[in-house]
Design an enzyme around this catalytic site. Structure first.
Site, PDB file in Angstrom:
ATOM      1  N   CYS A 111     -28.199  33.149 -45.941  1.00  0.00           N
ATOM      2  CA  CYS A 111     -28.321  33.476 -44.510  1.00  0.00           C
ATOM      3  C   CYS A 111     -28.214  34.973 -44.232  1.00  0.00           C
ATOM      4  O   CYS A 111     -28.909  35.496 -43.358  1.00  0.00           O
ATOM      5  CB  CYS A 111     -27.290  32.700 -43.696  1.00  0.00           C
ATOM      6  SG  CYS A 111     -25.592  32.883 -44.262  1.00  0.00           S
ATOM      7  N   ASP A 380     -30.800  32.410 -35.377  1.00  0.00           N
ATOM      8  CA  ASP A 380     -30.056  31.663 -36.395  1.00  0.00           C
ATOM      9  C   ASP A 380     -30.935  31.354 -37.602  1.00  0.00           C
ATOM     10  O   ASP A 380     -31.961  30.690 -37.477  1.00  0.00           O
ATOM     11  CB  ASP A 380     -29.550  30.358 -35.782  1.00  0.00           C
ATOM     12  CG  ASP A 380     -28.529  29.649 -36.658  1.00  0.00           C
ATOM     13  OD1 ASP A 380     -28.326  30.080 -37.809  1.00  0.00           O
ATOM     14  OD2 ASP A 380     -27.928  28.668 -36.183  1.00  0.00           O
ATOM     15  N   HIS A 382     -30.052  29.446 -40.065  1.00  0.00           N
ATOM     16  CA  HIS A 382     -29.595  28.192 -40.676  1.00  0.00           C
ATOM     17  C   HIS A 382     -30.466  27.011 -40.265  1.00  0.00           C
ATOM     18  O   HIS A 382     -30.030  26.060 -39.624  1.00  0.00           O
ATOM     19  CB  HIS A 382     -28.134  27.928 -40.300  1.00  0.00           C
ATOM     20  CG  HIS A 382     -27.187  28.998 -40.736  1.00  0.00           C
ATOM     21  ND1 HIS A 382     -26.924  30.108 -39.956  1.00  0.00           N
ATOM     22  CD2 HIS A 382     -26.475  29.138 -41.866  1.00  0.00           C
ATOM     23  CE1 HIS A 382     -26.056  30.881 -40.605  1.00  0.00           C
ATOM     24  NE2 HIS A 382     -25.773  30.323 -41.758  1.00  0.00           N
TER      25      HIS A 382
END
Length: 493
Positions: A111, A380, A382
């Site tokens: 990430c 994000d 993820h």
């Protein structure tokens, strides 16, 4: 025979692990993010207000009061278009094995590298397209809400389990649809061919830029290149990467890129929370670069070497200069972010030459791009998506743009982060350094600035000049899983 059996077991484990990641990183997500209509929203230097019943003067005053500057203004639709035009890099799966490993996915560990890619992509957008550029298809993206993501995750899970069964044959599928159809910038015939050609050129820049971040060994700024550079700093695929070490990896990636279009830009990483202005100015005017043949565009293989998109395009950079991406690793507190730094982060994200912050929550990297009131706006990484072959001229761009902004409280921000800025010319850096010096000036409450700007060169102050570059960077690459605390990226003074 036994070896063959072990290989089959490992393959089966990999498939189940991939299926689990698909569910874990695609399942439980908020369906919507709420924004207040009573407060301005800042996104990478632009100010938006969602009040429909206020006149323009009132909105302008609200933006000025929020950040003491006359910033860009817009409404909710303009904000959505702007946000969705930022390049979104997320977890991927089923790409070629990463250097030094057999991993074909970065789910669960990549990430911070993905957030670094997003920051770098924003710098390149400023460099080639300018801050006002937006993607023509930004408002046509499918909303990635909980139901959509859950359905896709379930489909991938079923497909993965089915493919692991003996004798399973994958059904034939139709070819992928081509990328989004280009729309003309103007609908009237009077605007005609000129605007259509300009829009097409911008789309080529956009597509070429995204292709540099593809998940294949040949992509200049892709995950494979970043992992390979990480190996030189002692990091392996699957390791935890902090914001400071990612800053050094990004610097090396830009410097070592062989794409002609990237010759006109370089990167600088601050030392011990100090930006040495003379070093930044030296980076702007490299002797090696000055001897090259001007400022190439990313389309050198398809067109002329310098295409003037607008007053902010690469053609506006002097031939003996190059742009600089300034990366500043900082720590804004001890175990938690000191609330005294919240206003500083807001001020930084209100600057148009800021390219965001590599940070996030504890052990969860996020790309911080804006704020509203006491909440940060972020992108994000993820979310596990399938591999896209960017070598195809019509590869789909939709999965590289996110239609759904997310928010989190400033109080949840991890103190370890890297702040990024884009400086086009030496003159730009003079203005940037003056503005940052005002923000960093200590006050009665803020006794310790997040970082400092010094007029000289780093070597004039470096007490460890006898160390090799590898040893000098070693404090930035500690693994917090092997340390007693999570503060291994920085030393508090």
């Amino acid at each position: 025979m036994e070896n063959k059996g072990n290989e089959e077991v490992e393959k089966l484990k990999t498939k189940f692990r991939s299926a689990w990641h698909n569910v874990k990183y695609s399942w439980a997500l908020k369906s919507k993010t709420s924004f207040s209509r009573n407060s301005p929203v800042f996104l990478l230097g632009k100010c938006y207000h969602f009040k429909a019943d206020e006149d323009e003067d009132t909105l302008a005053e609200a933006c000025r009061e929020a950040c003491h500057e006359d910033l860009h203004r817009g409404n909710a639709e303009a904000f959505r278009r702007d946000f969705a035009s930022r390049v979104w890099l997320t977890y991927r799966e089923e790409f070629p094995p990463l250097p030094g490993s057999t991993l074909t996915s970065d789910c669960g560990w990549g990430c911070m590298l993905r957030t670094g890619q997003m920051m770098l992509a924003q710098a390149l957008i400023l460099h080639f397209l300018g801050r006002d550029w937006t993607w023509s298809e930004a408002l046509n993206l499918e909303s990635l809400d909980t139901e959509t993501r859950t359905a896709r995750a379930a489909q991938r899970l079923v497909a993965t389990l089915e493919s692991s069964l003996p004798g399973y044959q994958e059904p034939k599928r139709p070819r992928s649809l081509p990328g989004p159809r280009l729309q003309s910038q103007g609908s009237s015939q009077s605007q005609g061919a000129a605007e259509e050609a300009d829009g097409h050129l911008r789309e080529l820049y956009h597509r070429t830029l995204v292709s540099w971040f593809g998940d294949s060994p040949g992509a200049q700024l892709g995950l494979h290149s970043l992992v390979r550079l990480g190996l030189e700093l002692g990091k392996q695929a699957g390791d935890w990467y902090g914001p400071a070490v990612v800053a050094h990896i990004l610097k090396r990636a830009v410097e070592q890129a062989t794409e002609p279009g990237l010759a006109g830009i370089t990167a600088y990483v601050s030392q011990d929370c100090t930006v040495y202005s003379a070093d930044v100015i030296d980076s702007h005017s490299s002797t090696a670069f000055a001897q090259s043949s001007g400022n190439p565009s990313p389309l050198d293989s398809q067109g002329p070497t310098s295409i003037p998109l607008d007053s902010q395009g690469p053609a506006s950079i002097p031939l003996d200069s190059r742009a600089v991406i300034i990366l500043v690793p900082v720590r804004l507190g001890g175990e938690k972010t000191n609330p005294e730094y919240f206003n500083f982060v807001k001020s930084v994200l209100s600057l148009e030459y800021c390219i965001g912050v590599l940070g996030g929550k504890h052990k969860q990297a996020l790309y911080l791009v804006g704020f509203q009131d006491d909440s940060l706006i972020y992108m994000d990484p993820h979310y596990c998506q399938s591999f896209v072959d960017v070598s195809k001229s019509t590869f789909p761009l939709q999965s590289y743009h996110c239609p759904s902004p997310k928010k989190m409280p400033f109080a949840n921000m991890d103190p370890s982060c890297t702040i990024g800025f884009y400086s086009r010319t030496v003159q730009d850096y003079d203005r940037i350094s003056q503005e940052l010096s005002k923000l960093l000036r200590p006050s009665a409450r803020d006794k310790y600035p997040a970082f400092t700007l010094v007029a000289g060169r780093g070597r004039d102050y470096d007490l460890s000049s006898s160390l090799t570059p590898e040893k000098r960077e070693w404090p930035f690459i500690r693994d917090p899983r092997r340390a007693a605390t999570s503060m291994g990226d920085f030393v508090l003074l």
